[in-house]
Structure formats: C-alpha cells, structure tokens
Design a protein around this motif. Sequence first.
Motif, PDB file in Angstrom:
ATOM      1  N   PHE A 178       0.831  -1.201   0.000  1.00  0.00           N
ATOM      2  CA  PHE A 178       0.000   0.000   0.000  1.00  0.00           C
ATOM      3  C   PHE A 178       0.867   1.254   0.000  1.00  0.00           C
ATOM      4  O   PHE A 178       0.584   2.213  -0.716  1.00  0.00           O
ATOM      5  N   SER A 179       1.950   1.248   0.787  1.00  0.00           N
ATOM      6  CA  SER A 179       2.812   2.431   0.834  1.00  0.00           C
ATOM      7  C   SER A 179       3.496   2.659  -0.517  1.00  0.00           C
ATOM      8  O   SER A 179       3.687   3.806  -0.936  1.00  0.00           O
ATOM      9  N   GLU A 180       3.852   1.565  -1.212  1.00  0.00           N
ATOM     10  CA  GLU A 180       4.441   1.722  -2.548  1.00  0.00           C
ATOM     11  C   GLU A 180       3.417   2.273  -3.523  1.00  0.00           C
ATOM     12  O   GLU A 180       3.733   3.126  -4.367  1.00  0.00           O
ATOM     13  N   TYR A 181       2.156   1.807  -3.417  1.00  0.00           N
ATOM     14  CA  TYR A 181       1.107   2.349  -4.280  1.00  0.00           C
ATOM     15  C   TYR A 181       0.913   3.843  -4.025  1.00  0.00           C
ATOM     16  O   TYR A 181       0.775   4.631  -4.958  1.00  0.00           O
ATOM     17  N   MET A 182       0.912   4.245  -2.743  1.00  0.00           N
ATOM     18  CA  MET A 182       0.718   5.665  -2.416  1.00  0.00           C
ATOM     19  C   MET A 182       1.883   6.503  -2.943  1.00  0.00           C
ATOM     20  O   MET A 182       1.686   7.637  -3.396  1.00  0.00           O
ATOM     21  N   ALA A 183       3.099   5.946  -2.901  1.00  0.00           N
ATOM     22  CA  ALA A 183       4.250   6.669  -3.462  1.00  0.00           C
ATOM     23  C   ALA A 183       4.083   6.847  -4.967  1.00  0.00           C
ATOM     24  O   ALA A 183       4.365   7.918  -5.521  1.00  0.00           O
TER      25      ALA A 183
END
Length: 199
Positions: A178-183
């Motif tokens: 999820f954090s990679e998607y948000m980045a």
Amino acid sequence: MPLERRQIELSVERPLGPDRTSDGSVHLTARFEIPAGSAAPTPSELARALDELKADLDALVGTPLAALPARRIDRPLTELVEAYRPRQRELVDLLRDDGEITDVEHARLAEYLDGGVAARAPEPRLPEPPADQPIAAVPIAATSAPAPARSVDELLRTYQITSLKQAGAVRARRQISFSEYMALKRHFEGDAAPPVRSP
C-alpha cells in the motif's frame, strides 16, 4: 496451367467493449505482394506474419476479450474481503475494470467500504491457551515483517507502470504494498499537477 498467387492478405479483427456489441470493432489488415515467379510463403511464414499482425492489434487496442477471465459465480462478501482486503474505492473500481470482480461483487465491496454492511469479515483468531497452561507460554502468532518499500523508479521499471491506473492494477494483484502504491500515486499526481508559481 496452375494459377499463381500474386497477393496474400491477412486480417485480424477485435470487437471493442465488454459486451462485444457496443463501441464498434477494430479491423487490421496486411497485404503481401508476391513477385512473379517467386514461391508462395510457407504456412510457418504465414503464421509468423499473422502473429506479428495480432501483436500490432494488441498494441493498438489492448488485450483480446477472449483472454479476459470467463464469467463466474458472484462470490460472497466475506470471500471478497479476505481475497482483496479493500481499503480504497478506487482500487475496487480498478478490480472491476480489469475483470477481476463482477459488477455484483463490485457493488458488494463498494457497500462494504461505505460502511453499509454491518457484518465485517472475520479476523483470524489467535490460539487459545489450554486451561492448565499460563498465557505467557502460548506462542505468539507469527506475523511477517513488512518488506522495505522500493523506490518509485524501481517500481516503474520492474512492473512497467506508466499510469496511476496501471499502478492500481498492480496493487490489486498484491504485487506492491500500500505504501508503494501511495508513493506511485504521489508520483503521477505530481506529474499532473500544474507548476506552482512563486509570488
């Protein structure tokens, strides 16, 4: 006297739209001239030329409809939540657009995200200690530590992502966190944002 082939025509056609009736269709044709006195192409040469024509059509309009998953029975909400762990409506929409879920499943997940469904998916239960064993002796459920987030450049290169929609599809397949998607989302929204002028 045998007839000579002077020209060979190969065609591929693909309907547009999920129901194969709306949005029209795309028809791609290639013609090959055969010089006089030359031998006609072999079946393997024609097959290779047809494959190249299909690849051109794929590049033009995307994956053929035949490659999309066949219609399946709508799954219950509990199974959907356990499979996809939805957190954002945008990702649920992408799952539907990519054919991962049906319209009915999409509606169930959307209602779940909007809080309209009272019954949430059951959480995994920790092991209960036997009556004669102290709680401290019970092993803690193993949880895998989250992998370190990869850089945006690495994600773009690894998954060949060129748009936020593609990033959402990769996230829906749980290939990125999820954090990679948000980045990635910040990256694409930053590209689309107009430059800020200093006063």
